[in-house]
Design an enzyme around this catalytic site. Sequence first.
Site, PDB file in Angstrom:
ATOM      1  N   PRO A  13       0.849  -1.188   0.000  1.00 43.91           N
ATOM      2  CA  PRO A  13       0.000   0.000   0.000  1.00 43.91           C
ATOM      3  C   PRO A  13       0.887   1.241   0.000  1.00 43.91           C
ATOM      4  O   PRO A  13       1.746   1.382   0.871  1.00 43.91           O
ATOM      5  CB  PRO A  13      -0.796  -0.131   1.309  1.00 43.91           C
ATOM      6  CG  PRO A  13       0.019  -1.023   2.181  1.00 43.91           C
ATOM      7  CD  PRO A  13       0.788  -1.931   1.270  1.00 43.91           C
ATOM      8  N   CYS A  96       3.259   3.539   9.435  1.00 45.88           N
ATOM      9  CA  CYS A  96       3.503   4.854   8.845  1.00 45.88           C
ATOM     10  C   CYS A  96       4.071   5.811   9.892  1.00 45.88           C
ATOM     11  O   CYS A  96       3.472   5.978  10.960  1.00 45.88           O
ATOM     12  CB  CYS A  96       2.214   5.427   8.258  1.00 45.88           C
ATOM     13  SG  CYS A  96       2.445   7.036   7.466  1.00 45.88           S
ATOM     14  N   HIS A 167       7.824  -4.420   7.848  1.00 47.68           N
ATOM     15  CA  HIS A 167       8.825  -3.592   7.181  1.00 47.68           C
ATOM     16  C   HIS A 167      10.100  -3.685   8.013  1.00 47.68           C
ATOM     17  O   HIS A 167      10.108  -3.309   9.185  1.00 47.68           O
ATOM     18  CB  HIS A 167       8.336  -2.141   7.092  1.00 47.68           C
ATOM     19  CG  HIS A 167       9.216  -1.261   6.273  1.00 47.68           C
ATOM     20  ND1 HIS A 167       8.755  -0.168   5.593  1.00 47.68           N
ATOM     21  CD2 HIS A 167      10.551  -1.304   6.003  1.00 47.68           C
ATOM     22  CE1 HIS A 167       9.744   0.431   4.950  1.00 47.68           C
ATOM     23  NE2 HIS A 167      10.850  -0.244   5.195  1.00 47.68           N
ATOM     24  N   ASN A 207       8.948  -6.880   4.109  1.00 45.81           N
ATOM     25  CA  ASN A 207       8.844  -5.697   3.252  1.00 45.81           C
ATOM     26  C   ASN A 207      10.069  -4.817   3.485  1.00 45.81           C
ATOM     27  O   ASN A 207      10.599  -4.765   4.584  1.00 45.81           O
ATOM     28  CB  ASN A 207       7.548  -4.951   3.608  1.00 45.81           C
ATOM     29  CG  ASN A 207       7.411  -3.595   2.930  1.00 45.81           C
ATOM     30  OD1 ASN A 207       7.078  -2.618   3.583  1.00 45.81           O
ATOM     31  ND2 ASN A 207       7.652  -3.536   1.640  1.00 45.81           N
ATOM     32  N   GLY A 208      10.515  -4.157   2.420  1.00 46.75           N
ATOM     33  CA  GLY A 208      11.595  -3.197   2.575  1.00 46.75           C
ATOM     34  C   GLY A 208      12.824  -3.508   1.742  1.00 46.75           C
ATOM     35  O   GLY A 208      13.488  -4.514   1.968  1.00 46.75           O
ATOM     36  N   GLY A 209      13.106  -2.655   0.757  1.00 46.07           N
ATOM     37  CA  GLY A 209      14.365  -2.710   0.033  1.00 46.07           C
ATOM     38  C   GLY A 209      14.550  -3.851  -0.941  1.00 46.07           C
ATOM     39  O   GLY A 209      15.661  -4.097  -1.409  1.00 46.07           O
ATOM     40  N   GLY A 229       7.355  -2.513  -2.811  1.00 47.14           N
ATOM     41  CA  GLY A 229       6.690  -1.228  -2.946  1.00 47.14           C
ATOM     42  C   GLY A 229       7.182  -0.423  -4.127  1.00 47.14           C
ATOM     43  O   GLY A 229       6.757  -0.609  -5.260  1.00 47.14           O
TER      44      GLY A 229
END
Length: 329
Positions: A13, A96, A167, A207-209, A229
């Site tokens: 998202p 977030c 994340h 999630n992440g990178g 993402g």
Amino acid sequence: MDLNTHRRFSIAPMLDWTDRHCRYFHRLLTHHSMLYTEMINVNALLHGDAARHLDFHAAEHPVALQLGGSDVDMLAQCAKVAQDWGYVEVNLNCGCPSERVQSGSFGACLMNEPELVANSVKAMRDACEIDVTVKHRIGLDKNEDYDFVRDFIGVVSEAGCQTFIVHARNAWLKGLSPRENRDIPPLRYEVVHQLKKDYPRLNIIINGGLTTYAAIDEQLQHVDGVMVGREAYYDPYGLSQIDARVFGDERTPLTRHEVLEQLMLYAQAEIDKGVPLRAMTRHWINLFHGVAGARTWRRNLSDVRLLRDNDVRLLMKDVPNTVSDEWVE
């Protein structure tokens, strides 16, 4: 295919990015990946134009709704709305880091209140029959104590949450912008791997990178799924290889030009309903990322004067002839 299988690969998202026009585009490229809406504030959903936030094309399935909020009753109401609207999952944003989100007492700061998150999850699960999941960080500010995130998951999972999207960076609540929070706190994949070891019965998504197929393959050796993402947005055609590589689907993916033909049909249908072309093309301009001659085509799709006519033939103007089909290994 069940939802946990779809979650082997998902597209994150992304606020102001993953609206329905973006998601339709991504679905043309991958049949099986899980798609998520951008984060939608519960107040906007319950007191604003719900249809504007919730409408989606049937082709987008499986698609999940991500919520931002901390009021237990409102989250429960929104979970019921998500189910009634046809979403297959509702996801609570606990990751977030923006100050605007913090001022509303939700997002990453909710990690400091695991009991509130657990109560919210329970209320949401009681209000709907679709999956309720949580997306969060591995820590807050410069606290890298593993026990913090381990205990957060422990408390929230007791409320019935079975899927956690993690994340693999801390969220710094002060001193960094949301953009800097996506790059400056170091990635610590090993923390997410340890969470899977400690909670083997939970679905742990990382999630992440992640920007290459090799990185995705590596992570899938340790966790249940990966979420990508910005790479999916900046180089979307790389998604066309995901169905084969992650899901074992041997069907030949659409070429870039075939995707463009489908987008023209979609765009005309949306224009006929009053949607301006510019609202769609902003998500599609990277279709020919890395292809020689794509700059002019991208410029056309960003030109306010050309877009003003709402003529879908603009999509075929100066289309590059050469294609390159894969992300970097």
